[in-house]
Write an enzyme that holds these catalytic residues in place. Structure first.
Site, PDB file in Angstrom:
ATOM      1  N   ASP A 110       0.828  -1.207   0.000  1.00  0.00           N
ATOM      2  CA  ASP A 110       0.000   0.000   0.000  1.00  0.00           C
ATOM      3  C   ASP A 110       0.860   1.255   0.000  1.00  0.00           C
ATOM      4  O   ASP A 110       0.456   2.288  -0.532  1.00  0.00           O
ATOM      5  CB  ASP A 110      -0.929  -0.014   1.220  1.00  0.00           C
ATOM      6  CG  ASP A 110      -2.000   1.066   1.141  1.00  0.00           C
ATOM      7  OD1 ASP A 110      -2.534   1.280   0.043  1.00  0.00           O
ATOM      8  OD2 ASP A 110      -2.279   1.705   2.166  1.00  0.00           O
TER       9      ASP A 110
ATOM     10  N   HIS B  57      -6.919   1.332   9.639  1.00  0.00           N
ATOM     11  CA  HIS B  57      -5.975   1.662   8.560  1.00  0.00           C
ATOM     12  C   HIS B  57      -6.120   3.163   8.293  1.00  0.00           C
ATOM     13  O   HIS B  57      -6.877   3.588   7.432  1.00  0.00           O
ATOM     14  CB  HIS B  57      -6.342   0.834   7.320  1.00  0.00           C
ATOM     15  CG  HIS B  57      -5.420   1.010   6.159  1.00  0.00           C
ATOM     16  ND1 HIS B  57      -4.603  -0.003   5.700  1.00  0.00           N
ATOM     17  CD2 HIS B  57      -5.186   2.061   5.347  1.00  0.00           C
ATOM     18  CE1 HIS B  57      -3.912   0.430   4.648  1.00  0.00           C
ATOM     19  NE2 HIS B  57      -4.260   1.679   4.417  1.00  0.00           N
TER      20      HIS B  57
ATOM     21  N   HIS C 276      -4.755   6.996   7.460  1.00  0.00           N
ATOM     22  CA  HIS C 276      -3.746   7.858   6.848  1.00  0.00           C
ATOM     23  C   HIS C 276      -3.623   9.146   7.666  1.00  0.00           C
ATOM     24  O   HIS C 276      -4.526   9.496   8.423  1.00  0.00           O
ATOM     25  CB  HIS C 276      -4.110   8.151   5.392  1.00  0.00           C
ATOM     26  CG  HIS C 276      -3.890   6.986   4.485  1.00  0.00           C
ATOM     27  ND1 HIS C 276      -3.206   7.086   3.293  1.00  0.00           N
ATOM     28  CD2 HIS C 276      -4.245   5.689   4.596  1.00  0.00           C
ATOM     29  CE1 HIS C 276      -3.161   5.889   2.704  1.00  0.00           C
ATOM     30  NE2 HIS C 276      -3.796   5.042   3.482  1.00  0.00           N
TER      31      HIS C 276
ATOM     32  N   CYS D 258      -2.421   8.410  -1.922  1.00  0.00           N
ATOM     33  CA  CYS D 258      -3.540   7.866  -2.688  1.00  0.00           C
ATOM     34  C   CYS D 258      -3.678   8.646  -3.986  1.00  0.00           C
ATOM     35  O   CYS D 258      -3.968   9.838  -3.954  1.00  0.00           O
ATOM     36  CB  CYS D 258      -4.845   7.940  -1.888  1.00  0.00           C
ATOM     37  SG  CYS D 258      -6.248   7.308  -2.823  1.00  0.00           S
TER      38      CYS D 258
ATOM     39  N   ASN E 127       0.270   6.377   4.766  1.00  0.00           N
ATOM     40  CA  ASN E 127      -0.257   5.708   5.950  1.00  0.00           C
ATOM     41  C   ASN E 127       0.418   6.253   7.202  1.00  0.00           C
ATOM     42  O   ASN E 127       1.508   6.821   7.139  1.00  0.00           O
ATOM     43  CB  ASN E 127       0.049   4.210   5.855  1.00  0.00           C
ATOM     44  CG  ASN E 127      -0.662   3.537   4.716  1.00  0.00           C
ATOM     45  OD1 ASN E 127      -1.805   3.148   4.838  1.00  0.00           O
ATOM     46  ND2 ASN E 127       0.018   3.400   3.585  1.00  0.00           N
TER      47      ASN E 127
END
Length: 301
Positions: free
Chosen positions: A14, A205, A207, A238, A247
């Protein structure tokens, strides 16, 4: 607070898939080996996706094969469809992840279909994986806000989480993809979703776009959540969320947890070495506050 928190390191997938500078298969394997050496044993290592869509993840089969020799580690790979599943299984995947969005706007921008259509696409993947004895983790993006639709209602997240849980996902990861959440919203969201999916099977999860990730994680922990997705050095971002940073940094999470008396088993100096090397390869310093502080401290000696 219990003394058990599970960290899922998502930097190699990710994180790196959202960095502009691609990293070679050999360097990604070395990065994962360094993370394992630092004490991180659950790591998302790649994605079996279109090389045109996400060129940063090309060679994920080689990466998985290159690290699969660790018997005490669990490596996850993202699998969006049956073609990806075939490739992942051939490479020795034991845990796969599927994705859905809580927001229609993000789903259409990201994968060009509705939320319901995206779920129909990966339903056969989940069914095949379960039949093959492969664990499936479910991700939900935009749980606390969307760059296209704005506010996302908790019920929309609950509905998708219930679908993933009913399909057989062993864990559902709640993603604040653009990092707009604040602690009270994070708390209310977890409380709402836990009415459908047991709290022990929910992951956070978050950010850090607006600097709220650690506060949101702490609020979630107060609600009973004990699984945290993070990325070494705060890798990522993203591409479909303008301005979204990476993240929450694994170093920052580890520092917070250890400071609370919660043992993580992570060797911070080794983790920072891994972060510094991958940061050198992508050509930018770590976003992690802890890594930056430790690097400055070392440089001043």
């Amino acid at each position: 607070m219990s003394d058990q928190v599970r960290i899922i390191e998502v930097g190699p997938r990710d994180g790196l898939q959202n960095e502009k500078t691609p990293v070679s298969v050999a360097a990604r394997i070395a990065f994962i080996e360094a993370l394992v050496g630092a004490g991180l044993h659950t790591i998302e290592v790649g994605a079996f996706v279109s090389p045109k869509a996400i060129p940063q993840m090309v060679g994920s089969d080689q990466v998985l094969r290159g690290v699969n020799h660790h018997p005490d580690s669990e490596f996850h790979v993202l699998v969006p469809n049956q073609k990806g599943y075939d490739a992942a299984r051939a490479a020795g995947a034991k845990v796969i992840a599927v994705f859905a969005s809580a927001s229609e706007g993000f789903s259409r921008a990201n994968i060009n279909c509705s939320v319901a259509e995206s779920i129909e696409r990966f339903k056969p993947v989940v069914a095949r994986a379960r039949a093959d004895g492969i664990k499936v983790r479910g991700y939900i993006s935009c749980v606390l806000g969307c760059p296209y639709d704005g506010e996302v209602k908790p019920q929309a997240v609950v509905d998708v989480a219930k679908t993933l849980w009913d399909l057989g996902c062993y864990e559902v990861s709640l993603g604040d993809t653009i990092g707009v959440g604040t602690p009270l919203k994070a708390r209310h969201l977890l409380r709402a979703v836990a009415g459908t999916v047991p709290m022990a099977h929910l992951a956070m999860h978050f950010h850090d776009t607006y600097g709220q990730a650690l506060a949101n994680l702490y609020a979630g922990m107060e609600e009973g959540a004990r699984v945290i997705d993070s990325a070494a050095g705060g890798l990522g971002g993203c591409p479909y969320a303008p301005g979204a940073t990476g993240n929450v940094a694994t170093e920052d999470v580890v520092y917070m947890l250890e400071g609370m008396g919660i043992a993580t088993g992570v060797d911070m100096p080794k983790l920072v070495v891994a972060t510094n090397e991958i940061s050198r390869l992508i050509g930018r310093p770590p976003v992690s506050r802890v890594a930056a502080a430790l690097n400055a401290k070392r440089a001043a000696r």
